[in-house]
Each structure stands twice: as structure tokens, then as C-alpha cells.
Design a protein around this motif. Structure first.
Motif, short mmCIF file in Angstrom:
data_model
loop_
_atom_site.label_atom_id
_atom_site.label_comp_id
_atom_site.label_asym_id
_atom_site.label_seq_id
_atom_site.Cartn_x
_atom_site.Cartn_y
_atom_site.Cartn_z
N MET A 1 -3.31 42.15 -14.13
CA MET A 1 -2.23 42.80 -13.43
C MET A 1 -0.70 42.37 -14.20
O MET A 1 -0.31 41.33 -14.03
CB MET A 1 -2.10 42.32 -11.99
CG MET A 1 -3.46 42.54 -11.09
SD MET A 1 -3.50 42.39 -9.64
CE MET A 1 -3.27 40.40 -9.65
N ASN A 2 -0.15 43.54 -14.60
CA ASN A 2 1.07 43.30 -15.32
C ASN A 2 2.25 43.64 -14.65
O ASN A 2 1.98 44.68 -13.82
CB ASN A 2 1.24 43.39 -16.71
CG ASN A 2 -0.07 42.83 -17.56
OD1 ASN A 2 -0.14 41.68 -17.43
ND2 ASN A 2 -0.61 43.50 -18.60
N SER A 3 3.41 43.54 -14.92
CA SER A 3 4.67 44.13 -14.22
C SER A 3 4.49 44.00 -12.72
O SER A 3 4.60 45.30 -12.15
CB SER A 3 4.83 45.50 -14.75
OG SER A 3 5.11 45.54 -16.30
N LEU A 4 4.00 43.04 -12.07
CA LEU A 4 3.92 43.24 -10.73
C LEU A 4 4.98 43.20 -9.82
O LEU A 4 6.13 42.82 -10.11
CB LEU A 4 3.19 41.80 -10.31
CG LEU A 4 1.52 41.55 -10.66
CD1 LEU A 4 1.20 40.09 -10.75
CD2 LEU A 4 1.00 42.35 -9.60
N LYS A 5 4.87 44.26 -8.90
CA LYS A 5 5.78 44.31 -7.82
C LYS A 5 5.74 43.84 -6.35
O LYS A 5 4.79 43.49 -6.21
CB LYS A 5 6.02 46.01 -7.77
CG LYS A 5 6.36 46.76 -8.91
CD LYS A 5 5.97 48.23 -8.73
CE LYS A 5 6.07 49.14 -10.18
NZ LYS A 5 5.91 50.51 -10.04
#
Length: 115
Positions: A82-86
Motif C-alpha cells: 500500500m503506497n500513497s496512503l490516505k
């Protein structure tokens, strides 16, 4: 019977990354697909990504381009990078394995995205 054990959740800042792991044991030869779901407080459990035996990965629109599901058959393990988590990715993440007759779930791992 299939047993699933997840690991890798935690607290991360927005824009950060985490990798979840899910190791399967038991009647692994019966599994036809593996995936990840998540459930945020007050919301229903939703599909995040799945991959079937010999198939291509599939993703929810909300995570396309940010999350990657992969598998290591030698380790009976599926990963969710999981990248660029929000902040809206905050949820309990559940590993899933499907056979022709049953669906199995892991215990869940908390992912919290917050500054």
C-alpha cells in the motif's frame, strides 16, 4: 480447512507506505483465489484486491494505482503493498481465501493513516 494469519498493519502518516502479509496453512491446495478486504468504522466490509490462481489481479477503483497485491506460492503468502496512503484508507484489513465450497478469513489487522 484453511487458516490465515495476517501481519504488517500499523500507524502511518498520509503519503506513507505499508505492506501487509497473509500466510495460509492447512488445505492450501483447495484455494482458488486470495484477496484483501477492509472495514472502516461504521461501514460495510469492502473488497480491496484479489488474485485468482493463474489470473490477473483485480482492484477496487479507490486503490488502483496505489495498492499492489502479489503472491509468493513457495511461502503460501499473499502481500498487499500500500503506497500513497490516505486517511480514508484507515480500516481493519482482512485477508481472504476462497475454495469451491468455503471462504476463509484472517483475524484482521488495523491500518491507521493519520498525521
Amino acid at each position: 480447512q484453511v487458516q490465515l494469519v495476517e501481519s504488517g498493519g500499523g500507524l502511518v502518516q498520509p503519503g506513507g507506505s505499508l505492506r501487509l502479509s497473509c500466510e495460509a496453512s492447512g488445505s492450501i491446495f483447495l484455494i482458488v483465489s486470495r484477496g484483501w478486504y477492509r472495514q472502516a468504522p461504521g461501514k460495510e466490509r469492502e473488497l480491496v484486491a484479489f488474485i485468482s490462481n493463474g489470473g490477473y489481479p483485480n482492484y477496487a477503483d479507490s486503490v488502483k494505482g496505489r495498492f499492489t497485491i502479489s503472491r509468493d506460492n513457495a511461502k503460501n503468502t499473499v502481500y498487499l503493498q500500500m503506497n500513497s496512503l490516505k486517511p480514508e484508507d484507515t480500516a481493519v484489513y482482512y485477508c481472504n481465501a476462497v475454495t469451491r465450497s468455503n471462504a476463509y478469513w484472517g483475524q484482521g489487522t488495523q491500518v491507521t493513516v493519520s498525521s
